[in-house]
Design a protein around this motif. Sequence first.
Motif, mmCIF file in Angstrom:
data_model
loop_
_atom_site.group_PDB
_atom_site.id
_atom_site.type_symbol
_atom_site.label_atom_id
_atom_site.label_comp_id
_atom_site.label_asym_id
_atom_site.label_seq_id
_atom_site.Cartn_x
_atom_site.Cartn_y
_atom_site.Cartn_z
ATOM 1 N N LYS A 5 -29.482 11.521 -25.068
ATOM 2 C CA LYS A 5 -28.901 12.869 -25.463
ATOM 3 C C LYS A 5 -29.730 14.146 -24.553
ATOM 4 C CE LYS A 5 -30.743 13.902 -29.456
ATOM 5 N NZ LYS A 5 -30.736 13.970 -30.961
ATOM 6 N N ASP B 107 -25.511 18.216 -33.140
ATOM 7 C CA ASP B 107 -26.345 17.016 -33.411
ATOM 8 C C ASP B 107 -26.731 16.778 -34.798
ATOM 9 O OD1 ASP B 107 -28.211 14.887 -32.998
ATOM 10 O OD2 ASP B 107 -29.915 16.187 -32.182
ATOM 11 N N SER C 34 -35.087 19.261 -29.134
ATOM 12 C CA SER C 34 -33.945 19.653 -28.220
ATOM 13 C C SER C 34 -34.091 21.125 -27.770
ATOM 14 C CB SER C 34 -32.504 19.336 -28.722
ATOM 15 O OG SER C 34 -32.443 18.189 -29.401
ATOM 16 N N TRP D 100 -23.385 14.635 -29.995
ATOM 17 C CA TRP D 100 -24.061 13.221 -29.717
ATOM 18 C C TRP D 100 -24.084 12.321 -31.092
ATOM 19 C CZ3 TRP D 100 -27.830 11.186 -32.814
ATOM 20 C CH2 TRP D 100 -28.494 9.871 -32.399
#
Length: 246
Positions: free
Chosen positions: A18, A155, A93, A184
């Motif tokens: 991801k 996500d 992230s 994802w």
Amino acid sequence: MRHYDHRGHAGNAGDVWKHFLLLEAASCLLIPDSSLVYAESHVGRPKYALRTPGDWVGGIGKCWPLLPHLKNFCYFEILASSNPSGLKCYPGSASLVLEAAKMRAANLRAEIWDVDPEVAVAWQGRSNVSFHLENGFSGVRSLLDCSPPGLLLIDPPYVDAEDAMDAQKLLGKAKEMGWVVLWWFMMENETIPLGRYERFELEFAKAGMDGGRWKGSVVAVAGADDELLCRLHEQSERFIDIAWNG
């Protein structure tokens, strides 16, 4: 939406896939002296300490010995700079994208969501970050109506049965509004056909990783132009080749 704690799972094989694709997309969109909005529906903590046991052992832990061959990729370059004395922490992230913006001298505004008050505390005082303590699905939908298009990561933790359906609806709306969107999920979580969206699928064993009960993961990409999609395909193939052949 229930709280989800990612600390024991950070750096797992799904995270690697991801985040690798996310950083390749961000690298294309982050232009020096330009501005970009980055949004994330379910952000988690800024970074995670890596302890054994942990899912990271089968994910980023498997890739780490290959770092000399992988550092040309943005994702691994940032991980290397975050761990100068060995693999000890894993950025989330949003932290990865914020660091990519710094590296490229680009202006980034991050709009991020999570329902966990402890996560909210962890993000306090971060520059260029607007943290929202609420449901990310509804929050991002509201952002789409008032923000210029940017980069969105969907996500969800998949702790609620509706997460997959809500994610696909958000993907479609964000694409219509001109955003580049990544969504994802683990392969076994796929309950809805992706239809017209580009699909990047990885069987973890093909990259020398171990996902435990998960054999692989998928990143759906929407709103990307041909140039960006071409880059994602080329870079992902290069990564898999390096990871498989060592």
